[in-house]
Design a protein around this motif. Sequence first.
Motif, short mmCIF file in Angstrom:
data_model
loop_
_atom_site.label_atom_id
_atom_site.label_comp_id
_atom_site.label_asym_id
_atom_site.label_seq_id
_atom_site.Cartn_x
_atom_site.Cartn_y
_atom_site.Cartn_z
N ALA A 21 1.32 10.58 3.96
CA ALA A 21 0.12 10.54 4.17
C ALA A 21 -0.14 12.47 4.39
O ALA A 21 -1.40 13.05 3.55
N LEU B 293 -3.92 3.64 5.53
CA LEU B 293 -4.16 2.30 6.12
C LEU B 293 -2.68 1.43 6.35
O LEU B 293 -3.00 0.27 6.54
N GLY B 294 -1.84 1.56 5.33
CA GLY B 294 -0.05 1.49 5.63
C GLY B 294 0.23 2.17 6.65
O GLY B 294 0.38 0.69 7.36
N LEU C 141 0.60 -1.08 -0.57
CA LEU C 141 0.19 -0.02 -0.08
C LEU C 141 1.21 1.77 0.11
O LEU C 141 1.08 1.83 -0.55
N LEU D 176 -4.80 8.30 1.63
CA LEU D 176 -5.95 7.23 2.06
C LEU D 176 -5.05 6.29 2.09
O LEU D 176 -4.88 4.99 3.13
N LEU D 177 -4.40 5.38 0.69
CA LEU D 177 -3.56 4.39 0.40
C LEU D 177 -2.28 4.39 2.13
O LEU D 177 -2.24 4.07 2.85
N SER E 51 -6.58 10.20 -2.62
CA SER E 51 -6.26 8.69 -2.67
C SER E 51 -5.56 8.32 -2.19
O SER E 51 -5.02 7.16 -1.26
N CYS E 52 -4.47 8.93 -2.59
CA CYS E 52 -2.51 8.58 -1.27
C CYS E 52 -2.80 8.60 -0.04
O CYS E 52 -1.89 7.82 0.67
N ALA F 3 2.72 -3.50 -7.17
CA ALA F 3 2.14 -1.39 -6.51
C ALA F 3 3.20 -0.64 -6.61
O ALA F 3 2.12 0.45 -7.69
N ALA G 219 2.44 1.49 -3.25
CA ALA G 219 1.27 2.44 -4.38
C ALA G 219 1.26 3.80 -4.17
O ALA G 219 1.09 4.06 -5.58
N ALA G 220 1.12 4.12 -3.20
CA ALA G 220 0.72 5.60 -2.99
C ALA G 220 1.93 6.51 -3.08
O ALA G 220 1.67 7.28 -3.96
N GLY H 70 0.19 1.78 -8.70
CA GLY H 70 0.25 2.98 -8.72
C GLY H 70 -0.19 4.43 -9.71
O GLY H 70 -0.83 4.72 -9.99
#
Length: 404
Positions: free
Chosen positions: A74, A178-179, A9, A174-175, A171-172, A149, A12-13, A153
């Motif tokens: 984030a 979660l990480g 995650l 959020l990912l 979106s970044c 990823a 990908a972000a 991504g």
Amino acid sequence: MRLWVARLLGTAAAQMLMVTLGWHMYERTGSAWDLGLVGLAQFAPALVLALWAGHVVDHSDRGRVVALCLATQAAVAAVLAVATLAPSLPGGAAHARWDSRTLLLALSVVLGAVRAFQMPAQQALTPLLVPAWLLPRAMAFSSAGQQAAIIGGPALGGLLFVAGLGTVYLSCTLLFGLGVALMLRLGWRHRPAAREPVTWRTLLAGVDFIWHRKVVLGAVSLDLFAVLLGGAVALLPIYAKDILHVGPWGLGLLRSAPAVGALVMSVLLTRTPLERRVGRHLLVAVGVFGLSMLVFGLSTQFWLSLAALAVSGAADMVNVVIRQTLVQLETPDAMRGRVSAVNSIFIGASNQLGEFESGATAALLGPVGSVVLGGLGTIAVALAWVRLFPGLAARDRMVEPRQG
């Protein structure tokens, strides 16, 4: 498994964030030089902080270090989302521009500082989870997830471009979030080494370790010069917009293409790991990487450019697995953070400083001249390393008995 998913995650972000930041800067200024500055702004703090970061990683809970790094990224993505969306919200000044060149460069500096800690922490975690004889397969499996990823991504970012830059940045955020949640829920915790005073001797221990192991030095320096010269990531927005004329969606595919090749190769290496003539495989892979970048630089066809980038990714994956396995197998756990930090300097120099080099040479020679010159330089480096590091060229097995 939570660690693997959290890294997937986060990667990908991070890839979405970087491809968007590059496009954002080029759309904002139209300058190849500014694209290069984005890479330099990330490399400079990573270089300054790397040795201290390695010391911190060796004496801290590595899982929590990774979680803090993801949380900071984030926050960066959230700031970019606000800067992009605020003028269009009710009450905002539609004519105002919050997403200034200065803000983009400043946040690039923050990202570089964060990665100075994140890369060695992540690299030093994997060897603690698997036995040495399984490490080559584990590295390949970990790389497979990373490459998936890296594919997903930028591709997802390219699709989300339709809804605007702000949507990508949200979106970044959020990912990354979660990480962070997954890293904080890890049941296993790293027991850090006993605290020791921060001195020049402890900070430079990783440098001294690598310097006295010529095979490792040859492997990490080969990656440094190969990607420094042959990388063209910073110029992909120019190729997408001005040479191949494919726009943001095409930029996402171009950015993902090396990861497609790398994913295929990492799956192959997971099933059939390299066991013999690893030094020769490493040098050949770097030569193939340079040749593929030469083809990409001269291509004006989108499909050929994608194919060349995919081949470059496959070749680079061979380099990554051999180099990371050699470094981790020959390093005691108490020093893995510091050695990984030095390794991250080489990786950062090849990536971020390479982006600056690409932007600077493109400003002088044009994007095609920059990529072609870099590809030729990478091939020359692979040939030179055969003579400069004969022990690396002659290395047979990945795991060999330690001498002395």
